[in-house]
Scaffold this motif. Structure first.
Motif, PDB file in Angstrom:
ATOM      1  N   LEU A  49      -0.520   0.811  -0.675  1.00  0.00           N
ATOM      2  CA  LEU A  49       0.789   1.036  -0.061  1.00  0.00           C
ATOM      3  C   LEU A  49       1.138   2.522  -0.039  1.00  0.00           C
ATOM      4  CD1 LEU A  49       3.634   0.036   0.907  1.00  0.00           C
ATOM      5  CD2 LEU A  49       4.255  -0.092  -1.509  1.00  0.00           C
ATOM      6  N   ILE A  50       1.440   3.025   1.141  1.00  0.00           N
ATOM      7  CA  ILE A  50       1.951   4.391   1.289  1.00  0.00           C
ATOM      8  C   ILE A  50       3.400   4.258   1.758  1.00  0.00           C
ATOM      9  CG2 ILE A  50       1.660   6.648   2.361  1.00  0.00           C
ATOM     10  CD1 ILE A  50      -0.717   5.753   0.642  1.00  0.00           C
ATOM     11  N   PRO A  51       4.383   4.478   0.869  1.00  0.00           N
ATOM     12  CA  PRO A  51       5.799   4.235   1.205  1.00  0.00           C
ATOM     13  C   PRO A  51       6.399   5.342   2.072  1.00  0.00           C
ATOM     14  CG  PRO A  51       5.633   5.094  -1.017  1.00  0.00           C
ATOM     15  CD  PRO A  51       4.212   4.934  -0.520  1.00  0.00           C
ATOM     16  N   VAL A  52       6.050   5.330   3.342  1.00  0.00           N
ATOM     17  CA  VAL A  52       6.492   6.377   4.263  1.00  0.00           C
ATOM     18  C   VAL A  52       8.016   6.433   4.348  1.00  0.00           C
ATOM     19  CG1 VAL A  52       6.429   7.168   6.657  1.00  0.00           C
ATOM     20  CG2 VAL A  52       4.371   6.209   5.607  1.00  0.00           C
ATOM     21  N   GLY A  53       8.648   5.269   4.479  1.00  0.00           N
ATOM     22  CA  GLY A  53      10.104   5.235   4.584  1.00  0.00           C
ATOM     23  C   GLY A  53      10.782   5.815   3.358  1.00  0.00           C
ATOM     24  N   PHE A  54      10.258   5.494   2.186  1.00  0.00           N
ATOM     25  CA  PHE A  54      10.818   6.031   0.943  1.00  0.00           C
ATOM     26  C   PHE A  54      10.718   7.556   0.914  1.00  0.00           C
ATOM     27  CE2 PHE A  54       9.883   7.662  -3.319  1.00  0.00           C
ATOM     28  CZ  PHE A  54      11.041   7.305  -3.994  1.00  0.00           C
ATOM     29  N   LEU A  55       9.567   8.091   1.321  1.00  0.00           N
ATOM     30  CA  LEU A  55       9.364   9.542   1.301  1.00  0.00           C
ATOM     31  C   LEU A  55      10.297  10.243   2.288  1.00  0.00           C
ATOM     32  CD1 LEU A  55       5.455   9.607   1.092  1.00  0.00           C
ATOM     33  CD2 LEU A  55       7.105   9.994  -0.757  1.00  0.00           C
ATOM     34  N   ILE A  56      10.498   9.623   3.459  1.00  0.00           N
ATOM     35  CA  ILE A  56      11.431  10.196   4.435  1.00  0.00           C
ATOM     36  C   ILE A  56      12.851  10.175   3.874  1.00  0.00           C
ATOM     37  CG2 ILE A  56      12.479   9.880   6.709  1.00  0.00           C
ATOM     38  CD1 ILE A  56       9.794   8.760   7.659  1.00  0.00           C
ATOM     39  N   GLY A  57      13.222   9.052   3.270  1.00  0.00           N
ATOM     40  CA  GLY A  57      14.554   8.930   2.686  1.00  0.00           C
ATOM     41  C   GLY A  57      14.772   9.912   1.549  1.00  0.00           C
ATOM     42  N   LEU A  58      13.746  10.103   0.720  1.00  0.00           N
ATOM     43  CA  LEU A  58      13.844  11.047  -0.396  1.00  0.00           C
ATOM     44  C   LEU A  58      14.040  12.468   0.121  1.00  0.00           C
ATOM     45  CD1 LEU A  58      13.651  11.454  -3.470  1.00  0.00           C
ATOM     46  CD2 LEU A  58      11.171  11.733  -3.184  1.00  0.00           C
ATOM     47  N   SER A  59      13.303  12.804   1.173  1.00  0.00           N
ATOM     48  CA  SER A  59      13.436  14.132   1.774  1.00  0.00           C
ATOM     49  C   SER A  59      14.839  14.334   2.343  1.00  0.00           C
ATOM     50  CB  SER A  59      12.384  14.301   2.877  1.00  0.00           C
ATOM     51  OG  SER A  59      12.552  15.531   3.548  1.00  0.00           O
ATOM     52  N   TYR A  60      15.363  13.289   2.998  1.00  0.00           N
ATOM     53  CA  TYR A  60      16.711  13.369   3.572  1.00  0.00           C
ATOM     54  C   TYR A  60      17.754  13.542   2.474  1.00  0.00           C
ATOM     55  CZ  TYR A  60      21.030  11.872   5.851  1.00  0.00           C
ATOM     56  OH  TYR A  60      22.329  11.802   6.313  1.00  0.00           O
ATOM     57  N   MET A  61      17.619  12.778   1.385  1.00  0.00           N
ATOM     58  CA  MET A  61      18.583  12.858   0.288  1.00  0.00           C
ATOM     59  C   MET A  61      18.611  14.261  -0.319  1.00  0.00           C
ATOM     60  SD  MET A  61      18.630  10.843  -3.380  1.00  0.00           S
ATOM     61  CE  MET A  61      17.350  11.949  -4.022  1.00  0.00           C
ATOM     62  N   ASN A  62      17.423  14.826  -0.536  1.00  0.00           N
ATOM     63  CA  ASN A  62      17.360  16.167  -1.129  1.00  0.00           C
ATOM     64  C   ASN A  62      17.905  17.231  -0.182  1.00  0.00           C
ATOM     65  OD1 ASN A  62      16.202  15.222  -3.506  1.00  0.00           O
ATOM     66  ND2 ASN A  62      14.112  15.403  -2.708  1.00  0.00           N
ATOM     67  N   LYS A  63      17.641  17.056   1.111  1.00  0.00           N
ATOM     68  CA  LYS A  63      18.102  18.036   2.095  1.00  0.00           C
ATOM     69  C   LYS A  63      19.619  18.018   2.227  1.00  0.00           C
ATOM     70  CE  LYS A  63      17.515  19.383   6.943  1.00  0.00           C
ATOM     71  NZ  LYS A  63      16.825  19.083   8.233  1.00  0.00           N
ATOM     72  N   LYS A  64      20.200  16.804   2.251  1.00  0.00           N
ATOM     73  CA  LYS A  64      21.645  16.666   2.427  1.00  0.00           C
ATOM     74  C   LYS A  64      22.401  16.681   1.099  1.00  0.00           C
ATOM     75  CE  LYS A  64      21.552  16.166   6.918  1.00  0.00           C
ATOM     76  NZ  LYS A  64      22.217  17.125   7.840  1.00  0.00           N
ATOM     77  N   LYS A  65      21.630  16.659  -0.007  1.00  0.00           N
ATOM     78  CA  LYS A  65      22.220  16.628  -1.351  1.00  0.00           C
ATOM     79  C   LYS A  65      23.145  15.418  -1.535  1.00  0.00           C
ATOM     80  CE  LYS A  65      21.957  21.654  -1.830  1.00  0.00           C
ATOM     81  NZ  LYS A  65      20.653  21.586  -2.516  1.00  0.00           N
ATOM     82  N   HIS A  66      22.672  14.268  -1.056  1.00  0.00           N
ATOM     83  CA  HIS A  66      23.407  13.011  -1.224  1.00  0.00           C
ATOM     84  C   HIS A  66      22.829  12.258  -2.423  1.00  0.00           C
ATOM     85  CE1 HIS A  66      25.647  13.793   2.275  1.00  0.00           C
ATOM     86  NE2 HIS A  66      24.840  13.267   3.193  1.00  0.00           N
ATOM     87  N   GLY A  67      23.214  12.661  -3.607  1.00  0.00           N
ATOM     88  CA  GLY A  67      22.672  12.053  -4.813  1.00  0.00           C
ATOM     89  C   GLY A  67      22.969  10.570  -4.953  1.00  0.00           C
ATOM     90  N   PHE A  68      24.040  10.116  -4.310  1.00  0.00           N
ATOM     91  CA  PHE A  68      24.405   8.700  -4.433  1.00  0.00           C
ATOM     92  C   PHE A  68      23.380   7.769  -3.770  1.00  0.00           C
ATOM     93  CE2 PHE A  68      26.125   9.940  -0.352  1.00  0.00           C
ATOM     94  CZ  PHE A  68      25.974   8.820   0.453  1.00  0.00           C
ATOM     95  N   LEU A  69      22.468   8.342  -2.973  1.00  0.00           N
ATOM     96  CA  LEU A  69      21.462   7.522  -2.292  1.00  0.00           C
ATOM     97  C   LEU A  69      20.234   7.232  -3.162  1.00  0.00           C
ATOM     98  CD1 LEU A  69      21.473   9.137   1.277  1.00  0.00           C
ATOM     99  CD2 LEU A  69      22.515   6.977   0.570  1.00  0.00           C
ATOM    100  N   LEU A  70      20.160   7.882  -4.328  1.00  0.00           N
ATOM    101  CA  LEU A  70      18.978   7.707  -5.177  1.00  0.00           C
ATOM    102  C   LEU A  70      18.768   6.243  -5.560  1.00  0.00           C
ATOM    103  CD1 LEU A  70      16.636   8.867  -6.792  1.00  0.00           C
ATOM    104  CD2 LEU A  70      18.234   9.283  -8.684  1.00  0.00           C
ATOM    105  N   ARG A  71      19.854   5.566  -5.891  1.00  0.00           N
ATOM    106  CA  ARG A  71      19.742   4.160  -6.289  1.00  0.00           C
ATOM    107  C   ARG A  71      19.222   3.306  -5.128  1.00  0.00           C
ATOM    108  NH1 ARG A  71      25.097   1.964  -8.809  1.00  0.00           N
ATOM    109  NH2 ARG A  71      24.813   3.965  -9.884  1.00  0.00           N
ATOM    110  N   ALA A  72      19.692   3.603  -3.919  1.00  0.00           N
ATOM    111  CA  ALA A  72      19.225   2.861  -2.747  1.00  0.00           C
ATOM    112  C   ALA A  72      17.734   3.095  -2.519  1.00  0.00           C
ATOM    113  CB  ALA A  72      20.021   3.280  -1.516  1.00  0.00           C
ATOM    114  N   LEU A  73      17.280   4.320  -2.775  1.00  0.00           N
ATOM    115  CA  LEU A  73      15.859   4.636  -2.626  1.00  0.00           C
ATOM    116  C   LEU A  73      15.016   3.863  -3.639  1.00  0.00           C
ATOM    117  CD1 LEU A  73      16.036   8.493  -2.028  1.00  0.00           C
ATOM    118  CD2 LEU A  73      15.063   6.812  -0.456  1.00  0.00           C
ATOM    119  N   ILE A  74      15.499   3.795  -4.867  1.00  0.00           N
ATOM    120  CA  ILE A  74      14.754   3.082  -5.913  1.00  0.00           C
ATOM    121  C   ILE A  74      14.666   1.597  -5.580  1.00  0.00           C
ATOM    122  CG2 ILE A  74      14.778   2.389  -8.337  1.00  0.00           C
ATOM    123  CD1 ILE A  74      16.063   5.117  -8.965  1.00  0.00           C
ATOM    124  N   PHE A  75      15.797   1.013  -5.188  1.00  0.00           N
ATOM    125  CA  PHE A  75      15.797  -0.407  -4.815  1.00  0.00           C
ATOM    126  C   PHE A  75      14.888  -0.641  -3.611  1.00  0.00           C
ATOM    127  CE2 PHE A  75      19.195  -1.001  -7.723  1.00  0.00           C
ATOM    128  CZ  PHE A  75      19.384  -2.370  -7.892  1.00  0.00           C
TER     129      PHE A  75
END
Length: 234
Positions: A49-75
């Protein structure tokens, strides 16, 4: 995708944010759901499994500094990993698990219970062997899709017993190999096949979606004997 896992974890994700609901805007709730859904995009490379969506989401969260999205990424990552690596179970297959004790109650001792998933290769193997036996004796009137035929093939193959042809399997095998067999249907969608030897017995649970579809093996019970005593074995 196992929809039950997806919906269940999404519900848990949303519940986990309830303590922050006063500070959450509608846009933030939508972003949480969007990131969770994004995580379900992946690439399968040699069953890895290569979690492409997770990596894109992680990049977006770090770029926008939306820390509240971390839990959504983990789930989301847990969900995509579970759906990728765990076998997919239908509602009926789950009901088979739920009824395991009910079926097992008729046996003195259950040695093993094997659950067969809808995408198991065993279905194709049984079909091919039934077709091979049909070709051995084309004049045979035995239905190769009959659950009893398929289950006898499985049991005798499990015992490393060669099978001559369909007619032999249906008429002569029980007498020559000394086993009792019984086929019963509680309804049009369920067929229970039982084969009992002197020292071991097997029960196969077959199911089909409707009257026009084929029966498929869903569970195999191996047991020592029936609680009320074994029937007469030829």
């Amino acid at each position: 995708m196992n929809i039950m896992i997806w919906v269940g974890l999404l519900a848990l994700l949303l519940v986990s944010y309830l303590d922050q609901r006063k500070a959450m805007t509608v846009r933030m709730w939508l972003m949480i759901v969007a990131i969770y859904c994004l995580c379900n995009f992946y690439v399968n490379i040699s069953k890895v499994l290569i979690p492409v969506g997770f990596l894109i989401g992680l990049s977006y969260m770090n770029k926008k500094k939306h820390g509240f999205l971390l839990r959504a990424l983990i789930f989301g990552l847990v969900t995509v990993a579970a759906n990728f690596y765990l076998p997919t179970l239908s509602f009926h297959e789950l009901s088979v698990h739920a009824k395991a004790d009910q079926y097992a109650a008729q046996f003195n001792k259950v040695r093993s219970i094997t659950t067969i998933t809808a995408d198991s290769e065993i279905h194709e193997l049984l079909r091919k062997e039934a077709e091979r036996l049909k070709n051995v004796k084309l004049a045979s009137q035995i239905d190769i899709k009959d659950p009893h035929v398929l289950f006898q093939i499985w049991v005798l193959t499990h015992h490393n017993q060669s099978i001559q042809d369909l007619d032999w399997l249906w008429y002569d095998a029980p007498r020559e190999l000394h086993y009792y067999w019984q086929s019963s249907r509680s309804d049009e969608k369920t067929s229970v096949e039982t084969m009992i030897f002197a020292d071991v017995g097997y029960m196969g649970l077959f199911h089909r979606d409707d009257e026009n579809s084929e029966f498929k093996l869903q569970a195999i019970y191996e047991f020592d004997r029936l609680k009320n005593g074994n029937p007469s074995i030829p």
